[in-house]
Motif scaffolding. Sequence first.
Motif, PDB file in Angstrom:
ATOM      1  N   THR A  31      -5.106  -7.922  -8.573  1.00  0.00           N
ATOM      2  CA  THR A  31      -4.421  -8.934  -8.354  1.00  0.00           C
ATOM      3  C   THR A  31      -4.965 -10.344  -7.895  1.00  0.00           C
ATOM      4  OG1 THR A  31      -4.540  -8.578  -5.849  1.00  0.00           O
ATOM      5  CG2 THR A  31      -2.717  -7.570  -7.001  1.00  0.00           C
ATOM      6  N   ARG A  32      -6.388 -10.321  -7.815  1.00  0.00           N
ATOM      7  CA  ARG A  32      -7.304 -11.556  -7.640  1.00  0.00           C
ATOM      8  C   ARG A  32      -8.057 -11.968  -9.146  1.00  0.00           C
ATOM      9  NH1 ARG A  32      -7.830  -8.346  -2.809  1.00  0.00           N
ATOM     10  NH2 ARG A  32      -9.484  -7.306  -3.730  1.00  0.00           N
ATOM     11  N   ALA A  33      -7.663 -11.170 -10.118  1.00  0.00           N
ATOM     12  CA  ALA A  33      -8.494 -11.411 -11.242  1.00  0.00           C
ATOM     13  C   ALA A  33      -7.484 -12.502 -12.177  1.00  0.00           C
ATOM     14  CB  ALA A  33      -8.507 -10.386 -12.199  1.00  0.00           C
ATOM     15  N   PRO A  34      -8.144 -13.644 -12.637  1.00  0.00           N
ATOM     16  CA  PRO A  34      -7.292 -14.596 -13.100  1.00  0.00           C
ATOM     17  C   PRO A  34      -6.830 -14.103 -14.387  1.00  0.00           C
ATOM     18  CG  PRO A  34      -9.633 -15.045 -13.093  1.00  0.00           C
ATOM     19  CD  PRO A  34      -9.602 -13.925 -12.233  1.00  0.00           C
ATOM     20  N   GLU A  35      -7.497 -13.331 -15.010  1.00  0.00           N
ATOM     21  CA  GLU A  35      -6.665 -12.626 -16.332  1.00  0.00           C
ATOM     22  C   GLU A  35      -5.432 -12.148 -16.291  1.00  0.00           C
ATOM     23  OE1 GLU A  35     -11.570 -12.662 -16.665  1.00  0.00           O
ATOM     24  OE2 GLU A  35      -9.703 -12.123 -15.042  1.00  0.00           O
ATOM     25  N   VAL A  36      -5.604 -11.447 -15.106  1.00  0.00           N
ATOM     26  CA  VAL A  36      -4.154 -10.537 -14.737  1.00  0.00           C
ATOM     27  C   VAL A  36      -3.153 -11.302 -14.279  1.00  0.00           C
ATOM     28  CG1 VAL A  36      -3.286  -8.773 -13.117  1.00  0.00           C
ATOM     29  CG2 VAL A  36      -5.438  -8.329 -14.076  1.00  0.00           C
ATOM     30  N   ARG A  37      -3.614 -12.517 -13.650  1.00  0.00           N
ATOM     31  CA  ARG A  37      -2.297 -13.558 -13.071  1.00  0.00           C
ATOM     32  C   ARG A  37      -2.214 -14.234 -14.307  1.00  0.00           C
ATOM     33  NH1 ARG A  37      -0.228 -15.582  -8.926  1.00  0.00           N
ATOM     34  NH2 ARG A  37       0.860 -17.563  -9.215  1.00  0.00           N
ATOM     35  N   ALA A  38      -2.837 -14.469 -15.393  1.00  0.00           N
ATOM     36  CA  ALA A  38      -2.605 -15.129 -16.547  1.00  0.00           C
ATOM     37  C   ALA A  38      -1.428 -14.171 -17.590  1.00  0.00           C
ATOM     38  CB  ALA A  38      -3.565 -15.571 -17.640  1.00  0.00           C
ATOM     39  N   LEU A  39      -1.892 -12.997 -17.270  1.00  0.00           N
ATOM     40  CA  LEU A  39      -0.909 -12.092 -18.089  1.00  0.00           C
ATOM     41  C   LEU A  39       0.633 -11.953 -17.696  1.00  0.00           C
ATOM     42  CD1 LEU A  39      -0.531  -9.608 -20.179  1.00  0.00           C
ATOM     43  CD2 LEU A  39      -1.489  -8.119 -18.175  1.00  0.00           C
ATOM     44  N   ILE A  40       0.453 -11.799 -16.312  1.00  0.00           N
ATOM     45  CA  ILE A  40       1.834 -11.530 -15.618  1.00  0.00           C
ATOM     46  C   ILE A  40       2.508 -12.823 -15.604  1.00  0.00           C
ATOM     47  CG2 ILE A  40       2.901 -11.017 -13.494  1.00  0.00           C
ATOM     48  CD1 ILE A  40       1.561  -8.925 -14.837  1.00  0.00           C
ATOM     49  N   ASP A  41       2.039 -14.066 -15.817  1.00  0.00           N
ATOM     50  CA  ASP A  41       2.658 -15.261 -15.603  1.00  0.00           C
ATOM     51  C   ASP A  41       3.253 -15.559 -17.033  1.00  0.00           C
ATOM     52  OD1 ASP A  41       3.212 -17.965 -14.049  1.00  0.00           O
ATOM     53  OD2 ASP A  41       2.152 -18.724 -16.007  1.00  0.00           O
ATOM     54  N   SER A  42       2.728 -15.122 -18.098  1.00  0.00           N
ATOM     55  CA  SER A  42       3.181 -15.012 -19.428  1.00  0.00           C
ATOM     56  C   SER A  42       4.485 -14.420 -19.502  1.00  0.00           C
ATOM     57  CB  SER A  42       2.028 -14.747 -20.311  1.00  0.00           C
ATOM     58  OG  SER A  42       1.956 -13.400 -20.296  1.00  0.00           O
ATOM     59  N   CYS A  43       4.590 -13.004 -18.795  1.00  0.00           N
ATOM     60  CA  CYS A  43       5.800 -12.490 -18.677  1.00  0.00           C
ATOM     61  C   CYS A  43       6.832 -13.005 -17.956  1.00  0.00           C
ATOM     62  CB  CYS A  43       5.272 -10.950 -17.818  1.00  0.00           C
ATOM     63  SG  CYS A  43       4.087  -9.803 -18.904  1.00  0.00           S
ATOM     64  N   VAL A  44       6.401 -13.589 -16.839  1.00  0.00           N
ATOM     65  CA  VAL A  44       7.467 -14.291 -15.998  1.00  0.00           C
ATOM     66  C   VAL A  44       8.153 -15.335 -16.820  1.00  0.00           C
ATOM     67  CG1 VAL A  44       7.852 -15.815 -13.990  1.00  0.00           C
ATOM     68  CG2 VAL A  44       6.425 -13.889 -14.079  1.00  0.00           C
ATOM     69  N   GLN A  45       7.305 -16.228 -17.563  1.00  0.00           N
ATOM     70  CA  GLN A  45       7.791 -17.270 -18.557  1.00  0.00           C
ATOM     71  C   GLN A  45       8.744 -16.510 -19.725  1.00  0.00           C
ATOM     72  OE1 GLN A  45       7.554 -20.162 -17.110  1.00  0.00           O
ATOM     73  NE2 GLN A  45       5.968 -19.222 -15.559  1.00  0.00           N
ATOM     74  N   ALA A  46       8.272 -15.508 -20.214  1.00  0.00           N
ATOM     75  CA  ALA A  46       9.036 -15.117 -21.144  1.00  0.00           C
ATOM     76  C   ALA A  46      10.467 -14.652 -20.367  1.00  0.00           C
ATOM     77  CB  ALA A  46       8.417 -13.812 -21.800  1.00  0.00           C
ATOM     78  N   ALA A  47      10.574 -14.067 -19.376  1.00  0.00           N
ATOM     79  CA  ALA A  47      11.564 -13.819 -18.691  1.00  0.00           C
ATOM     80  C   ALA A  47      12.626 -14.867 -18.476  1.00  0.00           C
ATOM     81  CB  ALA A  47      11.299 -12.812 -17.386  1.00  0.00           C
ATOM     82  N   ASN A  48      11.895 -15.850 -18.097  1.00  0.00           N
ATOM     83  CA  ASN A  48      12.555 -17.081 -17.701  1.00  0.00           C
ATOM     84  C   ASN A  48      13.650 -17.649 -18.780  1.00  0.00           C
ATOM     85  OD1 ASN A  48      12.140 -17.638 -14.985  1.00  0.00           O
ATOM     86  ND2 ASN A  48      10.298 -18.656 -15.278  1.00  0.00           N
ATOM     87  N   ARG A  49      12.840 -17.624 -19.997  1.00  0.00           N
ATOM     88  CA  ARG A  49      13.451 -18.132 -21.240  1.00  0.00           C
ATOM     89  C   ARG A  49      14.903 -17.193 -21.482  1.00  0.00           C
ATOM     90  NH1 ARG A  49       8.265 -18.707 -22.925  1.00  0.00           N
ATOM     91  NH2 ARG A  49       7.965 -16.681 -24.032  1.00  0.00           N
ATOM     92  N   LYS A  50      14.995 -16.078 -20.729  1.00  0.00           N
ATOM     93  CA  LYS A  50      16.289 -15.410 -21.044  1.00  0.00           C
ATOM     94  C   LYS A  50      17.224 -15.370 -19.445  1.00  0.00           C
ATOM     95  CE  LYS A  50      14.291 -11.782 -23.491  1.00  0.00           C
ATOM     96  NZ  LYS A  50      13.810 -10.192 -23.718  1.00  0.00           N
ATOM     97  N   LEU A  51      17.002 -16.416 -18.860  1.00  0.00           N
ATOM     98  CA  LEU A  51      17.681 -16.542 -17.456  1.00  0.00           C
ATOM     99  C   LEU A  51      18.434 -18.115 -17.671  1.00  0.00           C
ATOM    100  CD1 LEU A  51      14.995 -15.224 -14.798  1.00  0.00           C
ATOM    101  CD2 LEU A  51      17.446 -14.108 -15.545  1.00  0.00           C
TER     102      LEU A  51
END
Length: 250
Positions: A181-201
């Motif tokens: 949860t503290r790895a920047p690579e993981v945060r970037a991965l999950i943030d890209s998922c959140v942004q993809a989800a936002n496009r459907k909301l």
Amino acid sequence: SGSAGLNREVQEWFYAAGLLLLEGYGLTETSSLTCVNNPRAPRFGTVGPPIPGTELKIAEDGEIMVKGPGVLRGYHHLPEASAEAVVDGWFATGDIGELDDHGYLKITDRKKDLIKTSGGKYVAPSEVEGVIKAACPYVSQVVAHGEGRKYISALIALDPGAISEWADAQGLTYGSPEDLTRAPEVRALIDSCVQAANRKLERWETVKRWAFLPAELDVERGEVTPSMKVRRSEVTRRYGDLLDSLYDRD
């Protein structure tokens, strides 16, 4: 399929495998059955059209109203509750939903779970949470938040097995899944998922800021029910400071 929502992606997977699952909907107060999908014309993501003789309408706040011969006339020896639940024959289900252009009903949330932002917009948290989880296989739990706030935020728990497998493939070094949860690579991965989800909301449903939960929500801590439904009040109490931090720049 009934009693609980059927994930559309799961339904489509079974259909691709040659098994048609039909979702229905009803309550004890409506003699158990209100809607059911037509096997000759199923629409995934809905609970189908109302059964013959039953009428549906959506109230201004999105609540599903039902009228028909299967609707109760009242609760036994509870006149006040009866008068509140049934008005002019229309039963207030307590569920939030919408009717599509074919008259099929889609359940989006429970009325009591709706979030009302400070701008007056109503948001169904389970809709937001479901879209994010569908967009990201590395997420196990999502809790949308925003009651009385200017925008929607979210707390996200990683799936330990899935994220560890991804991290291993990326060559990341970590001691435990929680470390990720503290790895920047993981945060970037999950943030890209959140942004993809936002496009459907819808715009007012989009998650503006989010944070990782330190671990998955747990039954023993009272954060979820035995059937894994989120206890929102407990999560808000336990992680209040973390949620507040998502609005510090508000």
